[in-house]
Enzyme design. Structure first.
Site, short mmCIF file in Angstrom:
data_model
loop_
_atom_site.label_atom_id
_atom_site.label_comp_id
_atom_site.label_asym_id
_atom_site.label_seq_id
_atom_site.Cartn_x
_atom_site.Cartn_y
_atom_site.Cartn_z
N ASP A 1 -0.98 -1.33 7.62
CA ASP A 1 -0.47 -0.52 6.50
C ASP A 1 -1.30 -0.83 5.25
OD1 ASP A 1 1.37 1.16 5.21
OD2 ASP A 1 2.74 -0.48 4.74
N HIS A 2 -1.78 0.19 4.58
CA HIS A 2 -2.54 0.03 3.33
C HIS A 2 -3.78 -0.86 3.47
CE1 HIS A 2 0.25 2.29 0.84
NE2 HIS A 2 1.24 1.65 1.42
N ASP B 1 -6.50 2.99 3.10
CA ASP B 1 -5.95 3.50 1.84
C ASP B 1 -7.03 3.39 0.77
OD1 ASP B 1 -4.72 4.11 -0.49
OD2 ASP B 1 -3.14 2.61 -0.34
N GLY C 1 8.69 0.27 -3.68
CA GLY C 1 9.57 -0.65 -4.39
C GLY C 1 10.98 -0.12 -4.60
N GLY D 1 6.81 4.90 0.56
CA GLY D 1 7.77 4.71 -0.53
C GLY D 1 9.08 5.44 -0.29
N ALA D 2 9.56 5.39 0.95
CA ALA D 2 10.68 6.25 1.33
C ALA D 2 12.02 5.53 1.39
CB ALA D 2 10.39 6.91 2.67
N ASN E 1 7.89 5.49 5.86
CA ASN E 1 7.64 4.06 5.67
C ASN E 1 8.77 3.37 4.92
OD1 ASN E 1 5.17 4.79 6.70
ND2 ASN E 1 4.00 3.59 5.22
N ASP F 1 10.08 -0.49 3.72
CA ASP F 1 9.92 -1.92 3.52
C ASP F 1 11.04 -2.43 2.60
OD1 ASP F 1 9.08 -4.51 3.23
OD2 ASP F 1 7.07 -4.05 2.53
N THR F 2 11.14 -1.80 1.43
CA THR F 2 12.09 -2.26 0.40
C THR F 2 13.52 -2.40 0.93
OG1 THR F 2 10.76 -1.36 -1.37
CG2 THR F 2 13.10 -1.62 -1.83
P1 13P Z 1 9.33 1.35 0.23
O1 13P Z 1 8.94 0.41 -0.85
O2 13P Z 1 10.01 2.55 -0.34
O3 13P Z 1 10.14 0.72 1.29
O4 13P Z 1 7.99 1.89 0.91
C1 13P Z 1 7.32 1.10 1.85
C2 13P Z 1 5.97 1.64 2.19
O5 13P Z 1 5.57 2.74 1.83
C3 13P Z 1 5.10 0.78 3.00
O6 13P Z 1 3.85 1.33 3.21
O1 G3H Z 2 3.44 -0.72 0.90
C1 G3H Z 2 3.98 -1.64 1.47
C2 G3H Z 2 4.80 -2.64 0.85
O2 G3H Z 2 6.06 -2.29 0.44
C3 G3H Z 2 4.11 -3.62 -0.02
O3 G3H Z 2 3.94 -4.62 0.87
O4 G3H Z 2 4.00 -6.70 -0.48
O5 G3H Z 2 3.28 -6.66 1.92
O6 G3H Z 2 1.80 -5.68 0.18
P1 G3H Z 2 3.20 -5.99 0.57
ZN ZN Z 3 3.14 2.41 1.53
#
Ligand code: 13P
Ligand code: G3H
Ligand code: ZN
Length: 312
Positions: free
Chosen positions: A81-82, A103, A179, A209-210, A251, A253-254
């Site tokens: 990712d990224h 990215d 975030g 960022g979903a 995606n 993560d948050t």
């Molecule tokens: P969130 O911060 O909205 O969870 O997005 C995560 C993301 O896009 C990881 O690539």
């Molecule tokens: O885009 C992805 C994340 O939310 C940021 O992740 O803190 O592992 O770089 P990271």
């Molecule tokens: Zn992302």
């Protein structure tokens, strides 16, 4: 079973559902996602960022995902990712990643095209699929909308970008951001832009960022001391609409991080004598699993792995 994002996403796109890409940087998060995918009979994309690699080590993280993929029969993709440079892409391909993101969206358009092309050439030789990004992720703050298409993805450019790079999937900017603080005002996404992008190109589409920043997760975390005033995410109905308009990878993560934090805080606050890491991280894993399962149901990927695949 380990497969590419392209394989998971094209199946999802054809059937009109979305698949979650969940970020991991430790064992508990992977276990949460793995258990969620099995219980929901859902394909899953495991996403690892360069900073997760710096934290956990490429060999460690790639190995645990491969072990998980081997012992469960739902399709799993191991995805960078990224990724920001070709060196990281090369390392990940060598480590067995089935999909990589380049990215280069922060670079000039021409440089983004050049770097994406190079990543496609490297990855396709290894049988891996490639995601790139065009546009800059940011909330649709009013002033940005007024300025025009400065940061959000331009549909015509998206078409040209895909033709020139031959990328498999494209992350687009339609008003999301990474975030827990995505909006100051009302949550909104630029659905007209998404429709226009879908019309211009049939490339697989990705929404970064979903995260939704669920209230129940925030309430639990704040009850036990977290400071998260102003946290706001993407509405669930907006995610479903985005999927119906062509997004096939979402995606997250948050929301996992917030669930983790709330659960750990609760154990530490309510069981001050507890010092067994498993008793602290176990509930965190369960909380992340619950979030992952809710996402799989929301995105429509639950129940999509058929019995034949499950027994394979
Ligand atoms: P969130 O911060 O909205 O969870 O997005 C995560 C993301 O896009 C990881 O690539
Ligand atoms: O885009 C992805 C994340 O939310 C940021 O992740 O803190 O592992 O770089 P990271
Ligand atoms: Zn992302």
């Amino acid at each position: 079973m380990l497969v590419s994002n392209e394989c998971i996403m094209s199946t999802a796109a054809a059937a009109g559902y979305g698949v979650g890409a969940f970020n991991i940087n430790n064992l508990e998060t992977l276990m949460a996602i793995e258990e969620a995918a099995v219980e929901e009979k859902s394909p899953v994309i495991v996403a690892i960022t360069p900073s997760a690699i710096r934290y956990g080590g490429l060999d460690y993280l790639a190995s645990i995902v491969k072990v998980a993929a081997k012992r469960i029969s739902v399709p799993v993709s191991l995805h960078l990712d990224h990724g920001k440079d070709l060196e990281t892409i090369t390392r990940c391909l060598k480590a067995g990643f089935t999909s990589v993101m380049i990215d280069a969206s922060h670079l000039e358009y021409k440089e983004n095209v050049a770097m994406t092309k190079a990543a496609v050439s490297l990855a396709h030789k290894s049988g891996a699929s490639v995601e790139a990004e065009l546009g800059v992720l940011a909330g649709i703050e009013e002033d940005l909308v007024k300025e025009g298409d400065v940061v959000l993805t331009d549909p015509h450019l998206a078409e040209e970008f895909v033709k020139r790079t031959k990328v498999d999937a494209l992350a687009i900017a339609i008003g999301t951001s990474h975030g827990a603080y995505k909006y100051k005002g009302d949550p909104m996404l630029d659905f007209e832009r998404l429709k226009a992008i879908r019309k211009q190109t049939d490339v697989l589409l990705v929404l970064h960022g979903a995260s939704n920043v669920p209230l129940w997760v925030i309430e639990r975390a704040t009850k036990y001391g977290a400071e998260l005033a102003g946290a706001k995410g993407i509405r669930e109905d907006h995610i479903q609409r985005a999927i119906s308009l062509g997004i096939s990878k979402i995606n997250i993560d948050t929301d996992l991080r917030l669930a983790f934090t709330g659960a750990v805080r609760q154990v530490l606050a309510t069981s001050p004598k507890q010092f067994d890491p498993r008793k602290i991280l176990g509930p965190a894993k369960e909380a992340m699993k619950e979030v992952a399962q809710m996402k799989m149901r929301l995105f429509g990927s639950s129940g999509k792995v058929v019995a034949k695949e499950m027994n394979a």
